[in-house]
Design a protein around this motif. Structure first.
Motif, PDB file in Angstrom:
ATOM      1  N   ARG A 304       0.896  -1.245   0.166  1.00  0.00           N
ATOM      2  CA  ARG A 304      -0.028   0.094   0.032  1.00  0.00           C
ATOM      3  C   ARG A 304       0.870   1.357  -0.035  1.00  0.00           C
ATOM      4  O   ARG A 304       0.391   2.327  -0.605  1.00  0.00           O
ATOM      5  CB  ARG A 304      -1.026   0.001   1.230  1.00  0.00           C
ATOM      6  CG  ARG A 304      -1.913   1.209   1.326  1.00  0.00           C
ATOM      7  CD  ARG A 304      -3.038   1.001   0.259  1.00  0.00           C
ATOM      8  NE  ARG A 304      -3.810   1.995   0.452  1.00  0.00           N
ATOM      9  CZ  ARG A 304      -3.807   3.450  -0.237  1.00  0.00           C
ATOM     10  NH1 ARG A 304      -2.502   3.695  -0.794  1.00  0.00           N
ATOM     11  NH2 ARG A 304      -4.650   4.169  -0.163  1.00  0.00           N
ATOM     12  N   LEU A 307       1.435   1.526  -3.826  1.00  0.00           N
ATOM     13  CA  LEU A 307       0.334   1.106  -4.889  1.00  0.00           C
ATOM     14  C   LEU A 307      -1.030   1.692  -4.590  1.00  0.00           C
ATOM     15  O   LEU A 307      -0.925   1.761  -3.027  1.00  0.00           O
ATOM     16  CB  LEU A 307       0.247  -0.275  -5.118  1.00  0.00           C
ATOM     17  CG  LEU A 307       1.538  -1.024  -5.651  1.00  0.00           C
ATOM     18  CD1 LEU A 307       1.079  -2.636  -5.859  1.00  0.00           C
ATOM     19  CD2 LEU A 307       1.630  -0.582  -7.197  1.00  0.00           C
ATOM     20  N   TRP A 311      -4.811  -2.245  -6.060  1.00  0.00           N
ATOM     21  CA  TRP A 311      -3.785  -2.908  -6.744  1.00  0.00           C
ATOM     22  C   TRP A 311      -3.050  -3.526  -5.454  1.00  0.00           C
ATOM     23  O   TRP A 311      -2.553  -4.672  -5.520  1.00  0.00           O
ATOM     24  CB  TRP A 311      -2.672  -1.990  -7.706  1.00  0.00           C
ATOM     25  CG  TRP A 311      -3.122  -1.759  -9.045  1.00  0.00           C
ATOM     26  CD1 TRP A 311      -3.646  -0.865  -9.523  1.00  0.00           C
ATOM     27  CD2 TRP A 311      -2.825  -2.913 -10.002  1.00  0.00           C
ATOM     28  NE1 TRP A 311      -3.859  -0.886 -10.921  1.00  0.00           N
ATOM     29  CE2 TRP A 311      -3.420  -2.165 -11.230  1.00  0.00           C
ATOM     30  CE3 TRP A 311      -2.595  -4.382 -10.042  1.00  0.00           C
ATOM     31  CZ2 TRP A 311      -3.721  -2.616 -12.457  1.00  0.00           C
ATOM     32  CZ3 TRP A 311      -2.495  -4.754 -11.214  1.00  0.00           C
ATOM     33  CH2 TRP A 311      -3.015  -4.242 -12.334  1.00  0.00           C
ATOM     34  N   ALA A 312      -2.641  -2.918  -4.559  1.00  0.00           N
ATOM     35  CA  ALA A 312      -2.043  -3.525  -3.385  1.00  0.00           C
ATOM     36  C   ALA A 312      -3.086  -4.809  -2.878  1.00  0.00           C
ATOM     37  O   ALA A 312      -2.777  -5.709  -2.608  1.00  0.00           O
ATOM     38  CB  ALA A 312      -2.005  -2.529  -1.890  1.00  0.00           C
TER      39      ALA A 312
END
Length: 414
Positions: A304, A307, A311-312
């Protein structure tokens, strides 16, 4: 080692005059202790054992006068037989005699008679009745009384802890020289036992447990033999090598334990409304789930930082999903070997897609409600979404990915 679960062709057929019990005494260079041991055992069985019996002296490559002593005992006592093997190895001697015997129950004990003979009838009675498949004397069970040095006590307990940690063994004492097995079980189980030395007992018990056989444990009174000639270091090294070999065999799935379970294993007792094996699967699935969730949260928090949340979440969930499917395949649902592994992972990724939809939907909903939620709030929402995804995952893994498949008729065993 044979991978067949069919009975050994050399096993002697049971006759009406066959003994119920065959007690094997494996020996190597025991010219001094052999005669008093066998005469004491014979006197005890003659006075206290209510069934026909035989005592078989299994001499494995003795170089002293042990063969002559064994022959004299077999001549003097009609219930005593003597067998001589050209190669050394306690496991080799036991396997040979047990697969040749015509008795219904097969036992063995060490020549020093460290275990009190009063435990012999309690040892074999559950096998004679059919209640259990194997029986072992245990020096570590509640109620046992043991006299031995601190060094041997430490080694014995350490070895059994290693077995529990590496092979998930549930029996309490693998090495006590006081064991018995039903002959029909031995005929199918022993061809799979590879070791010919001291690890023979452990390997037999681990395979029996993995095949769903019932192992009866008897607390024993046991006094250490101060003159024991067992090489502790060499035995320990051989045992560790045996553990590694079994782990490899289980990992490759080459042992036909499923076939043996189908033939001899005992199914769990039925409980109304609860599918067979569900409780154990839930416990194992929960343990895998906790580890996966912790790994997922750690990965998400790390990713995180570089991203966005979606996405994370995607990368962390994908990585843990692959590991989760592999762990549940092996630990929760007991699937061994590589057959079907790619199919299971593909189906697992479909299940992953459902979990991704649930967690991504939760993040989207959170974003709609709060323009800039804090990371702790995101983690709380993800935990809640993952709990729902976990329940869905278990159901799909059980009823779809790893569901029991009935074998093709041509693959069934008689």
């Amino acid at each position: 080692m044979s991978l067949s679960t069919q009975p050994a062709h050399t096993a002697a057929p049971t006759r009406l005059d066959s003994p119920v019990l065959d007690v094997v005494v494996p020996v190597h260079n025991e010219e001094i202790d052999l005669e008093p041991c066998v005469r004491r055992l014979h006197a005890y069985l003659s006075a206290s054992f209510p069934y026909r019996f035989r005592i078989t002296i299994a001499d494995n490559a003795s170089t002293d006068s042990t063969p002559e002593v064994a022959g004299r005992l077999a001549y003097d006592l009609p219930e005593v037989a003597s067998v001589r093997l050209a190669e050394k190895g306690r496991g080799r001697a036991l396997k040979y005699v047990w697969t040749q015997s015509d008795a219904a129950v097969l036992a063995y004990m060490d020549v020093d008679l460290s275990t009190d003979l009063g435990a012999l009838l309690p040892l074999v009675a559950p096998l004679i009745s059919g209640h259990s498949d194997l029986a072992i004397g245990s020096r570590l069970a509640r109620g046992s009384r043991v006299v031995r040095g601190a060094k041997r006590e430490f080694i014995s307990r350490s070895y059994n802890l290693i077995l529990r940690g590496t092979l998930a063994a549930r029996f309490s004492d693998a090495q006590c020289g006081f064991k018995a097995i039903r002959s029909d079980v031995a005929a199918r189980l022993l061809p799979m036992v590879e070791d010919t030395g001291w690890f023979f007992d452990t390997e037999m018990l681990v395979l029996a447990e993995r095949a769903g056989l019932r192992i009866h444990e008897v607390p024993v009174d046991w006094v250490d033999d101060p003159d024991s000639r067992v090489d502790i270091i060499a035995t320990a090294v051989a045992d560790l090598k045996g553990i590694v070999r079994l782990l490899r065999a289980f990992g490759s799935g080459k042992l036909p334990l499923a076939a043996l379970r189908d033939q001899l294993g005992r199914d769990p007792l039925p409980v109304a409304g609860v599918p067979a094996g569900l409780t154990g699967q839930l416990i194992r699935f929960a343990a895998v789930g906790v580890a996966s969730t912790l790994a997922y949260l750690g990965l998400y928090a790390a990713l995180r930082m570089g991203l966005g949340p979606q996405w994370a979440n995607f990368v962390a969930l994908l990585l843990t999903a692959v590991a989760n499917t592999a762990a549940n395949r092996r630990l929760t649902f007991g699937v061994r070997g590589n057959d079907g592994a790619w199919r299971h992972q593909t189906q697992g990724l479909i299940v992953f897609g459902i979990g991704l939809a649930l967690t991504s939907g939760a993040l989207t909903l959170l974003g709609d409600l709060h323009s800039a939620p804090s990371q702790p709030v995101e983690l709380v929402v993800l935990v809640a979404a993952n709990l729902l995804a976990t329940a869905v995952r278990f159901l799909l893994l059980r009823i779809w990915v790893f569901r029991s498949r009935s074998p093709h008729p041509a693959q069934t065993h008689p």
